[in-house]
Every structure is written in structure tokens, then in C-alpha cells.
Design a protein around this motif. Structure first.
Motif, mmCIF file in Angstrom:
data_model
loop_
_atom_site.group_PDB
_atom_site.id
_atom_site.type_symbol
_atom_site.label_atom_id
_atom_site.label_comp_id
_atom_site.label_asym_id
_atom_site.label_seq_id
_atom_site.Cartn_x
_atom_site.Cartn_y
_atom_site.Cartn_z
ATOM 1 N N GLN A 78 3.862 54.420 64.865
ATOM 2 C CA GLN A 78 5.025 53.395 65.077
ATOM 3 C C GLN A 78 4.300 52.218 65.942
ATOM 4 O OE1 GLN A 78 8.745 54.628 66.508
ATOM 5 N NE2 GLN A 78 9.332 55.157 64.594
ATOM 6 N N GLY A 79 3.064 52.334 65.844
ATOM 7 C CA GLY A 79 2.523 51.280 66.839
ATOM 8 C C GLY A 79 2.330 51.569 68.142
ATOM 9 N N VAL A 80 2.619 53.013 68.779
ATOM 10 C CA VAL A 80 2.698 53.199 70.021
ATOM 11 C C VAL A 80 1.313 54.376 70.385
ATOM 12 C CG1 VAL A 80 3.986 54.512 71.864
ATOM 13 C CG2 VAL A 80 5.287 53.126 70.054
ATOM 14 N N THR A 266 12.782 54.292 74.134
ATOM 15 C CA THR A 266 13.350 54.414 73.165
ATOM 16 C C THR A 266 14.343 55.823 73.541
ATOM 17 O OG1 THR A 266 11.692 56.022 72.240
ATOM 18 C CG2 THR A 266 11.718 53.223 71.603
ATOM 19 N N ASP A 267 13.852 56.663 74.124
ATOM 20 C CA ASP A 267 14.567 58.231 73.944
ATOM 21 C C ASP A 267 14.519 58.675 72.434
ATOM 22 O OD1 ASP A 267 15.846 60.333 74.519
ATOM 23 O OD2 ASP A 267 17.713 59.486 74.856
ATOM 24 N N ILE A 268 13.557 58.283 71.764
ATOM 25 C CA ILE A 268 13.614 58.518 70.556
ATOM 26 C C ILE A 268 13.429 60.049 70.055
ATOM 27 C CG2 ILE A 268 11.088 58.269 69.914
ATOM 28 C CD1 ILE A 268 11.788 56.433 67.620
ATOM 29 N N TYR A 269 13.966 60.500 69.071
ATOM 30 C CA TYR A 269 13.812 61.879 68.408
ATOM 31 C C TYR A 269 13.984 61.860 66.794
ATOM 32 C CZ TYR A 269 18.704 61.887 69.652
ATOM 33 O OH TYR A 269 20.104 61.838 69.621
ATOM 34 N N TYR A 279 15.511 53.790 65.651
ATOM 35 C CA TYR A 279 14.511 53.538 64.603
ATOM 36 C C TYR A 279 13.016 53.386 65.244
ATOM 37 C CZ TYR A 279 18.328 52.252 61.983
ATOM 38 O OH TYR A 279 19.775 52.157 61.378
ATOM 39 N N SER A 280 12.844 52.659 66.328
ATOM 40 C CA SER A 280 11.281 52.571 66.615
ATOM 41 C C SER A 280 11.313 51.759 68.088
ATOM 42 C CB SER A 280 10.512 51.814 65.691
ATOM 43 O OG SER A 280 11.003 50.326 65.591
ATOM 44 N N LEU A 281 10.323 52.008 68.676
ATOM 45 C CA LEU A 281 10.007 51.053 70.095
ATOM 46 C C LEU A 281 10.111 49.567 69.521
ATOM 47 C CD1 LEU A 281 9.755 50.779 72.861
ATOM 48 C CD2 LEU A 281 7.282 51.000 72.561
ATOM 49 N N ALA A 282 9.492 49.195 68.561
ATOM 50 C CA ALA A 282 9.480 47.716 68.241
ATOM 51 C C ALA A 282 11.077 47.310 67.871
ATOM 52 C CB ALA A 282 8.619 47.700 66.793
ATOM 53 N N ASN A 283 11.851 48.071 67.306
ATOM 54 C CA ASN A 283 13.046 47.582 67.283
ATOM 55 C C ASN A 283 13.771 47.501 68.460
ATOM 56 O OD1 ASN A 283 16.150 48.901 66.911
ATOM 57 N ND2 ASN A 283 15.766 47.781 65.155
ATOM 58 N N VAL A 284 13.761 48.177 69.600
ATOM 59 C CA VAL A 284 14.114 48.156 70.706
ATOM 60 C C VAL A 284 13.662 46.933 71.321
ATOM 61 C CG1 VAL A 284 14.424 49.345 73.011
ATOM 62 C CG2 VAL A 284 14.739 50.724 70.905
#
Length: 366
Positions: A78-80, A266-269, A279-284
Motif C-alpha cells: 500500500q506504499g507504506v 488508518t486503524d486498518i485490518y 481501504y488504504s492510508l492513501a485513501n485516508v
């Protein structure tokens, strides 16, 4: 990247165009655009470059459901380049998280859950015996390069009848280990006005822009005194978007009153990566452009500012002699619909899209 590679005509967030020369994974040179020399040239015209993005709040332990995902799926893919797991594991499983981090391409750091069971259950602070002081101290001493802080989720569904006691115990563990706290805020009880005064300089409030009734802003959108007091004493504000913890309305109120995020995360999972609203850090990050933050302000919150909090300044800079740690992305003028955690949509006029990373001597292009 054993050969010398030139990233040609890439653009800093300031707008300056440069060439970046990388030899054996090290930043060997930064030149004016078109002047870099090397064995291989990648044409980066129209592409921005920054130090590698840092996501300060993710869940990267796939064995735990629902709050888990694979490290590289929410990292380099995701580019991170650096992710910070926010309390997926407590002392019982922190060794397993460390092992998975060593096998990944993405840099992994972690907040250790004060509950030894971590997110094996989602009410991990409902029984105080799960907060094992001895095991927590031992784990912190064993994994000092991994563990950057302690995580306490202080909301009704997590603490149940334990109230504020888990946070008081977390405060003691912070003193024992020298590690700051990241505190998740959400539904009451405990009341937010009782939670925030227990946080100290360097601690983190995550989910500070949530739209729940127990949030940090009053009915007129003004910040509560406990929030402004916390900001004055140096408590760090983190977004932690998540499935249920980011409101455009609250973010607009916060910006209007000068309560800006220190870091955007993000708090992504797996669930909110595949199905939204994260969706992604880029989206946030695109959501913060839509709120009126500049590109430079936005990217600084996943680079320089995050690196400063972590005490790892090298992660937030582009400097000759450092290991190459870069994120590549574009910003398009195409309009897009963005959605917050409450189902509210905003139309974005600028959208960030990741294009690749340089990490650990590898150039990964999407």
C-alpha cells in the motif's frame, strides 16, 4: 538494487523536482532534476517522493479475528514502509508478532496491549487479571526494538465493568517500563472527561476524530476543555480512522478550532481494507486533502511527525548516506467520492495514489 538506480525527475511535496541516486540500498545522491547518474533510470515525471510513509495505527497479526491482517498487505503493498501495530498482541503473543515482522518486507513496530491476551478477545480489559505486570515488563525488556509503547482500549465494550481501572494500571505499567501510552477512546462508560486527564505528555489519543456521543467535542463542535488541556500538556493526537472512528463532521469542527492531528493513521485490518471505509492510508490521506489540509501538511503527518514521535528521525527524512526509505505517489485532480465511518460522503478534488516504495534495498513499483 545492487546497481546504481536513479529516480529521475521525482517531485518533493514542496514542488521541487530532483533526481535521487540509490546505490546498494543507500541514498547516494540528491541532484537537480536530470543530473543524476546511474546504471538504471526510472522516469518519475509527475510522481511525488517522500520519506517512507509511517502508519501509526494498524492491526497486523492475522491470527486474530476480526482485527488482523498480513504485514505486507497493509505495508509495502500500500506504499507504506513502516507500520506500527496498535495493540494486537499482549505479552502472550508479542514474540509471534516479532517473528512475523522479521519475515516481512515492511518495517514493523508495535504498541503492546496491556492485556496479556491482546485481541484474542475484543473485551481484553474486562478481567483485570489479564493485565499481568510481570509479563508486560519482561516483554518490554525482551523486545525493546519492536515495542514503542503500550496500548489500552478504554471504551465500554472492551473494559465492561472494569471502568477506569485498566487505564490506571496502564499508567503504572508506563512508569514501570518507561513506555508511553496509546489510548483508544470510544463509547462510554468510562466518560471521556474522566479518561483524558490521566494522559501525560507523549501519550497518544487515537480515534480523536470519532463521531460517537462520548467524543471530544461538544454539541456545537467546540473542543472539550479536557482536550485543549491535553494538547497544552503535550498529549499527541492520532487519527486512527478505523471502521467506526472517523467523522468528517468532527474533523471539520476540529480543524475550524485549530485542533489538528499530529499523525494520520488508518486503524486498518482485513475487513476495512477490503470493504472500507478505510481501504488504504492513501485513501485516508486524500480525506485530509478534502478537508483543506495542504499536501505538505498531510504528508508530514505520516513522515516527519510520526518519525519524531517514534524517536527515529531517519524514518522521516531523505538524506544522503541514509538507507533508502521512500514512498512514491501521485496526486490527481480527478474527483472521487470518499466516505467516513458514519457513511457520510465528501467529494474530493484531489486523490492520492501510491506508485511504489524503496525499502531494504528493494525498489517495488506498482
Amino acid at each position: 538494487m545492487e546497481q546504481t538506480t536513479v529516480l529521475r525527475q521525482v517531485k518533493l511535496v514542496s514542488g521541487e523536482e530532483i533526481d535521487i541516486v540509490i546505490t546498494k540500498g543507500i541514498l547516494a545522491g540528491i541532484t537537480a532534476a536530470g543530473e543524476g547518474k546511474g546504471d538504471a533510470v526510472w522516469n518519475g515525471r509527475g510522481t511525488y517522493v517522500s520519506s517512507g510513509w509511517i502508519d501509526m495505527h494498524v492491526h497486523a497479526f492475522p491470527e486474530f479475528d476480526p482485527y488482523g491482517d498480513d504485514i505486507d498487505e497493509i505495508g509495502v503493498k500500500q506504499g507504506v514502509t513502516t507500520i506500527v501495530d496498535a495493540g494486537s498482541c499482549g505479552a502472550d503473543r508479542i514474540a509471534d508478532l516479532a517473528a512475523s515482522g522479521r519475515a516481512a518486507k515492511t518495517n514493523l513496530l508495535a504498541f503492546m496491549n496491556i492485556s496479556r491476551i491482546g485481541l484474542q478477545r475484543v473485551d481484553e480489559l474486562s478481567r483485570l487479571e489479564w493485565i499481568d505486570r510481570g509479563k508486560a515488563i519482561e516483554a518490554a525488556q525482551t523486545y525493546p526494538e519492536l515495542i514503542v509503547g503500550l496500548k489500552a482500549r478504554i471504551s465500554r465494550s472492551v473494559v465492561k465493568e472494569s471502568g477506569l481501572e485498566p487505564l490506571r494500571l496502564a499508567r503504572g505499567l508506563s512508569a514501570d517500563t518507561g513506555l508511553p501510552l496509546m489510548v483508544h477512546i470510544g463509547s462510554a462508560p468510562p466518560d471521556i472527561r474522566d479518561v483524558i486527564p490521566l494522559l501525560e505528555k507523549g501519550d497518544i489519543i487515537t480515534h480523536y476524530l470519532n463521531g460517537k456521543s462520548n467524543n471530544l467535542f461538544d454539541a456545537d463542535g467546540r473542543p472539550l476543555k479536557v482536550l485543549t488541556d491535553a494538547v497544552r500538556r503535550g498529549v499527541h493526537l492520532d487519527v486512527g480512522h478505523g471502521t467506526a472512528s472517523f467523522s468528517f463532521r468532527v474533523a471539520e469542527d476540529a480543524k475550524r478550532h485549530g485542533i489538528h492531528p499530529d499523525t494520520i493513521s488508518t486503524d486498518i485490518y482485513r475487513g476495512n481494507r477490503l470493504n472500507g471505509p478505510v481501504y488504504s492510508l492513501a485513501n485516508v490521506l486524500s480525506k485530509f486533502l478534502s478537508l483543506g489540509y495542504s499536501l505538505e501538511e498531510t504528508i508530514s503527518r505520516v513522515t516527519v511527525r510520526a518519525a519524531q514521535w517514534l524517536g527515529r528521525p531517519e524514518l522521516g527524512r531523505i538524506q544522503v548516506g541514509d538507507a533508502a526509505n521512500l514512498s512514491l505517489f501521485t496526486v490527481s485532480g480527478d474527483s472521487a467520492q470518499l466516505v467516513d465511518s458514519e457513511g457520510v460522503h465528501r467529494t474530493a478534488e484531489q486523490v492520492i495514489t501510491t506508485k511504489g516504495v524503496v525499502i531494504h534495498g528493494e525498489f517495488i513499483v506498482f
